[in-house]
Scaffold this motif. Structure first.
Motif, PDB file in Angstrom:
ATOM      1  N   GLY A  44     -23.877 -17.867 -51.680  1.00 43.71           N
ATOM      2  CA  GLY A  44     -24.855 -16.783 -51.754  1.00 43.71           C
ATOM      3  C   GLY A  44     -24.862 -16.056 -53.090  1.00 43.71           C
ATOM      4  O   GLY A  44     -25.263 -14.898 -53.170  1.00 43.71           O
ATOM      5  N   ARG A  45     -24.400 -16.742 -54.139  1.00 43.40           N
ATOM      6  CA  ARG A  45     -24.364 -16.127 -55.462  1.00 43.40           C
ATOM      7  C   ARG A  45     -25.568 -16.564 -56.282  1.00 43.40           C
ATOM      8  O   ARG A  45     -25.998 -17.707 -56.232  1.00 43.40           O
ATOM      9  N   LYS A  46     -26.103 -15.644 -57.045  1.00 45.33           N
ATOM     10  CA  LYS A  46     -27.230 -15.951 -57.928  1.00 45.33           C
ATOM     11  C   LYS A  46     -26.734 -16.658 -59.181  1.00 45.33           C
ATOM     12  O   LYS A  46     -25.567 -16.545 -59.555  1.00 45.33           O
ATOM     13  N   ILE A  47     -27.666 -17.380 -59.828  1.00 45.27           N
ATOM     14  CA  ILE A  47     -27.359 -18.055 -61.083  1.00 45.27           C
ATOM     15  C   ILE A  47     -28.402 -17.658 -62.126  1.00 45.27           C
ATOM     16  O   ILE A  47     -29.556 -17.388 -61.785  1.00 45.27           O
ATOM     17  N   PRO A  48     -28.008 -17.612 -63.397  1.00 45.15           N
ATOM     18  CA  PRO A  48     -28.980 -17.301 -64.442  1.00 45.15           C
ATOM     19  C   PRO A  48     -29.756 -18.563 -64.835  1.00 45.15           C
ATOM     20  O   PRO A  48     -29.191 -19.646 -64.944  1.00 45.15           O
ATOM     21  N   VAL A  49     -31.066 -18.417 -65.000  1.00 43.10           N
ATOM     22  CA  VAL A  49     -31.914 -19.505 -65.486  1.00 43.10           C
ATOM     23  C   VAL A  49     -32.853 -18.956 -66.549  1.00 43.10           C
ATOM     24  O   VAL A  49     -33.127 -17.758 -66.597  1.00 43.10           O
ATOM     25  N   TRP A  50     -33.341 -19.829 -67.406  1.00 45.89           N
ATOM     26  CA  TRP A  50     -34.251 -19.439 -68.474  1.00 45.89           C
ATOM     27  C   TRP A  50     -35.671 -19.687 -68.001  1.00 45.89           C
ATOM     28  O   TRP A  50     -36.039 -20.805 -67.663  1.00 45.89           O
ATOM     29  N   ARG A  51     -36.492 -18.622 -67.939  1.00 48.18           N
ATOM     30  CA  ARG A  51     -37.892 -18.744 -67.534  1.00 48.18           C
ATOM     31  C   ARG A  51     -38.771 -17.865 -68.408  1.00 48.18           C
ATOM     32  O   ARG A  51     -38.494 -16.687 -68.586  1.00 48.18           O
ATOM     33  N   ASP A  52     -39.810 -18.463 -68.920  1.00 44.60           N
ATOM     34  CA  ASP A  52     -40.799 -17.731 -69.716  1.00 44.60           C
ATOM     35  C   ASP A  52     -40.161 -16.889 -70.816  1.00 44.60           C
ATOM     36  O   ASP A  52     -40.508 -15.732 -71.030  1.00 44.60           O
ATOM     37  N   GLY A  53     -39.184 -17.474 -71.498  1.00 46.21           N
ATOM     38  CA  GLY A  53     -38.584 -16.808 -72.632  1.00 46.21           C
ATOM     39  C   GLY A  53     -37.559 -15.743 -72.311  1.00 46.21           C
ATOM     40  O   GLY A  53     -37.189 -14.957 -73.185  1.00 46.21           O
ATOM     41  N   GLN A  54     -37.101 -15.707 -71.061  1.00 45.26           N
ATOM     42  CA  GLN A  54     -36.081 -14.720 -70.723  1.00 45.26           C
ATOM     43  C   GLN A  54     -35.157 -15.243 -69.627  1.00 45.26           C
ATOM     44  O   GLN A  54     -35.485 -16.182 -68.925  1.00 45.26           O
ATOM     45  N   VAL A  55     -34.017 -14.610 -69.503  1.00 45.04           N
ATOM     46  CA  VAL A  55     -33.060 -14.974 -68.468  1.00 45.04           C
ATOM     47  C   VAL A  55     -33.411 -14.208 -67.201  1.00 45.04           C
ATOM     48  O   VAL A  55     -33.618 -12.999 -67.232  1.00 45.04           O
ATOM     49  N   VAL A  56     -33.492 -14.947 -66.094  1.00 41.29           N
ATOM     50  CA  VAL A  56     -33.695 -14.316 -64.780  1.00 41.29           C
ATOM     51  C   VAL A  56     -32.619 -14.841 -63.841  1.00 41.29           C
ATOM     52  O   VAL A  56     -32.116 -15.952 -64.008  1.00 41.29           O
ATOM     53  N   TRP A  57     -32.251 -14.042 -62.864  1.00 37.53           N
ATOM     54  CA  TRP A  57     -31.226 -14.423 -61.893  1.00 37.53           C
ATOM     55  C   TRP A  57     -31.921 -14.848 -60.610  1.00 37.53           C
ATOM     56  O   TRP A  57     -32.746 -14.111 -60.081  1.00 37.53           O
ATOM     57  N   ILE A  58     -31.569 -16.042 -60.130  1.00 37.10           N
ATOM     58  CA  ILE A  58     -32.172 -16.540 -58.897  1.00 37.10           C
ATOM     59  C   ILE A  58     -31.073 -16.963 -57.926  1.00 37.10           C
ATOM     60  O   ILE A  58     -29.955 -17.269 -58.318  1.00 37.10           O
ATOM     61  N   LEU A  59     -31.429 -16.979 -56.654  1.00 40.56           N
ATOM     62  CA  LEU A  59     -30.546 -17.513 -55.632  1.00 40.56           C
ATOM     63  C   LEU A  59     -30.951 -18.968 -55.427  1.00 40.56           C
ATOM     64  O   LEU A  59     -32.064 -19.247 -54.986  1.00 40.56           O
ATOM     65  N   PRO A  60     -30.094 -19.914 -55.794  1.00 32.35           N
ATOM     66  CA  PRO A  60     -30.480 -21.324 -55.678  1.00 32.35           C
ATOM     67  C   PRO A  60     -30.592 -21.743 -54.224  1.00 32.35           C
ATOM     68  O   PRO A  60     -29.967 -21.165 -53.339  1.00 32.35           O
ATOM     69  N   GLU A  61     -31.419 -22.778 -53.989  1.00 33.52           N
ATOM     70  CA  GLU A  61     -31.557 -23.328 -52.646  1.00 33.52           C
ATOM     71  C   GLU A  61     -30.463 -24.350 -52.416  1.00 33.52           C
ATOM     72  O   GLU A  61     -30.034 -25.049 -53.328  1.00 33.52           O
ATOM     73  N   ILE A  62     -30.033 -24.452 -51.186  1.00 33.27           N
ATOM     74  CA  ILE A  62     -29.001 -25.422 -50.840  1.00 33.27           C
ATOM     75  C   ILE A  62     -29.672 -26.773 -50.602  1.00 33.27           C
ATOM     76  O   ILE A  62     -30.611 -26.893 -49.831  1.00 33.27           O
TER      77      ILE A  62
END
Length: 68
Positions: A44-62
């Motif tokens: 249940g931990r979020k991960i940082p990803v690069w989207r549209d020129g910025q870092v966003v934190w998302i909860l990945p799908e299993i």
């Protein structure tokens, strides 16, 4: 002069050998990244990803990877 040519030849051979390993290295890194993302998803931990020129934190799908 001969030593320089041999030295260049040896360096070229070493670089070629390492380049051949690049595909295997990429495969291993992708597998580690996939497993890490799945571990974060299960916990249940979020991960940082690069989207549209910025870092966003998302909860990945299993994903069902067949491991338990």
């Amino acid at each position: 002069m001969i030593d320089d040519a041999r030295s260049r030849s040896e360096k070229h051979a070493e670089i070629s050998a390492r380049a051949q390993d690049a595909a295997k290295i990429e495969q291993v890194l992708n597998e580690v990244a996939r497993k890490t993302v799945q571990e974060h998803a299960r916990a249940g931990r979020k991960i940082p990803v690069w989207r549209d020129g910025q870092v966003v934190w998302i909860l990945p799908e299993i994903e069902d990877d067949g491991e338990k």
